[in-house]
Design a protein around this motif. Structure first.
Motif, PDB file in Angstrom:
ATOM      1  N   CYS A  57       1.075  -7.393  -7.954  1.00  0.00           N
ATOM      2  CA  CYS A  57      -0.240  -6.956  -8.406  1.00  0.00           C
ATOM      3  C   CYS A  57      -1.099  -8.178  -8.721  1.00  0.00           C
ATOM      4  CB  CYS A  57      -0.119  -6.079  -9.652  1.00  0.00           C
ATOM      5  SG  CYS A  57       0.679  -4.476  -9.375  1.00  0.00           S
ATOM      6  N   ARG A  60      -5.695  -8.156 -12.855  1.00  0.00           N
ATOM      7  CA  ARG A  60      -4.290  -7.742 -12.732  1.00  0.00           C
ATOM      8  C   ARG A  60      -4.027  -6.430 -13.458  1.00  0.00           C
ATOM      9  NH1 ARG A  60       0.714 -10.280 -11.730  1.00  0.00           N
ATOM     10  NH2 ARG A  60      -0.364 -12.266 -11.449  1.00  0.00           N
ATOM     11  N   CYS A  62      -0.788  -4.365  -4.741  1.00  0.00           N
ATOM     12  CA  CYS A  62      -2.051  -3.880  -5.272  1.00  0.00           C
ATOM     13  C   CYS A  62      -2.896  -5.089  -5.647  1.00  0.00           C
ATOM     14  CB  CYS A  62      -1.844  -2.956  -6.474  1.00  0.00           C
ATOM     15  SG  CYS A  62      -3.353  -2.047  -6.899  1.00  0.00           S
ATOM     16  N   ALA A 113      -1.384   0.863  -9.360  1.00  0.00           N
ATOM     17  CA  ALA A 113      -0.037   0.978  -8.786  1.00  0.00           C
ATOM     18  C   ALA A 113       0.765   2.049  -9.522  1.00  0.00           C
ATOM     19  CB  ALA A 113       0.672  -0.363  -8.846  1.00  0.00           C
ATOM     20  N   ALA A 164      -5.040  -3.596 -11.339  1.00  0.00           N
ATOM     21  CA  ALA A 164      -4.092  -3.432 -10.236  1.00  0.00           C
ATOM     22  C   ALA A 164      -2.823  -2.733 -10.705  1.00  0.00           C
ATOM     23  CB  ALA A 164      -3.764  -4.796  -9.638  1.00  0.00           C
ATOM     24  N   GLU A 165      -2.300  -3.131 -11.843  1.00  0.00           N
ATOM     25  CA  GLU A 165      -1.072  -2.528 -12.352  1.00  0.00           C
ATOM     26  C   GLU A 165      -1.269  -1.050 -12.669  1.00  0.00           C
ATOM     27  OE1 GLU A 165      -0.034  -5.026 -15.602  1.00  0.00           O
ATOM     28  OE2 GLU A 165       0.804  -6.624 -14.332  1.00  0.00           O
TER      29      GLU A 165
END
Length: 322
Positions: A271, A223, A218, A230, A226-227
């Protein structure tokens, strides 16, 4: 140079979006495509699940990249004779750049017609082996009649065939299925960077045959974003054991995924936008013995992902030594 392809997620994106992603993948320098084959997504947040054979037809007219299904289950939802016809057509449409990836499937997709979903993994693998044999017979172009343990075909002949039959790559998530892949497959596919499984495939008859691995990342400049993406979309990947094979509904996967922590997902997926982390993720598959790796971008930031891989990741990829 190591070979890196792009993994198209039929569960998360519409067919039109997948075609656009394939174009971006080709422009970015990815060498080939994987595409998943589902009737249901794993959860409602993913939100899509188009008919893969229609999408492959569109892809064949939009890009020149080789395409592999990752993976089709040719045992319950679709009879192997129909899969044989669909795959033969895909091979014709792509000019021979198609490989049929097959696996023993999940109840999530295969229960929908009311057929019994075999509880035994051994029975599922037995069905897969018979299906692969039948598909190859149908690709001969001859009139086929088959009365097997699991499948019946009466006087079937496939007329639209490629010059050469497509290879069949077989999925395996355990030693038994990896060995079956070595014995009956033309190649091996998996989403686990597990050297022992690759070795089981090779020792089971797969020595010298290609191996393909797939995994998800991702990318985002943030970040934390992204996490969260995901976790929202793909926490089901961390459900343990055989649950992924036996749960029948997306709602059940959502229930099981509630036991998966955000921290576990952040630890599992690559990520963010650190190129070294993305390179390490890819190289873990090459180091496990895979010849090709197919990476999928989770979530909406597709253009940023492809630009990032074109500029920061793909130019740095090299096959591991030693």
């Amino acid at each position: 140079m190591a070979r890196v392809g792009y993994f198209l997620s039929s569960e998360e994106f519409s067919p039109t979006e997948l075609v656009e992603q394939a174009k971006m993948a080709q422009d970015a320098g990815f060498h080939a495509l994987w595409i998943s084959d589902h009737f249901h997504p794993w959860n409602d947040a993913q939100g899509q699940s188009g008919f893969v054979w229609g999408t492959i037809g569109a892809l064949s007219q939009a890009v020149d990249l080789p395409i592999t299904t990752a993976v089709t289950c040719p045992t319950v939802r679709m009879h192997p004779a129909i899969v044989a016809q669909a795959a033969a057509t895909a091979a014709v449409q792509t000019g021979g750049k198609f490989a049929l990836g097959v696996g023993s499937g999940e109840a999530l997709n295969e229960h929908i017609l009311g057929d019994r979903w075999p509880a035994s993994a051994g029975v599922r693998l037995e069905m897969l082996e018979e299906a692969v044999e039948l598909i190859r017979r149908l690709w001969s172009g001859e009139l086929v009649t088959h009365h097997g343990r699991h499948y019946t075909v009466e006087g079937a002949r496939i007329y639209t065939l490629p010059d050469q039959p497509p290879p069949i790559y077989v999925s395996g998530f355990g030693p038994r299925s990896a060995q079956l892949a070595g014995r009956v497959g033309d190649g091996y596919v998996s989403v686990l960077p597990d050297a022992e499984l690759v070795e089981a495939f090779r020792s089971g008859g797969g020595a010298g045959k290609p191996t393909q691995g797939g995994y998800k990342v991702c990318w985002s400049r943030d970040r934390e974003v992204a996490e969260k993406n995901a976790y929202r979309l793909w926490s089901n990947e961390l459900i343990p054991g055989e649950l992924a094979q036996v749960l029948p509904q997306p709602a059940h996967f959502e229930q099981a995924s509630s036991l998966v922590s955000e921290a576990a997902v952040a630890d599992h997926f690559v990520c963010g936008d650190d190129p070294d982390e993305h390179l390490r993720g890819l190289n873990s598959y090459f180091e496990a013995g895979y010849d090709e790796v197919f990476v999928n971008q989770i979530g909406p930031e597709q253009r940023g992902f492809f630009d990032f891989y074109a500029e920061r990741v793909l130019p740095m990829i090299a096959a591991p030594t030693g």
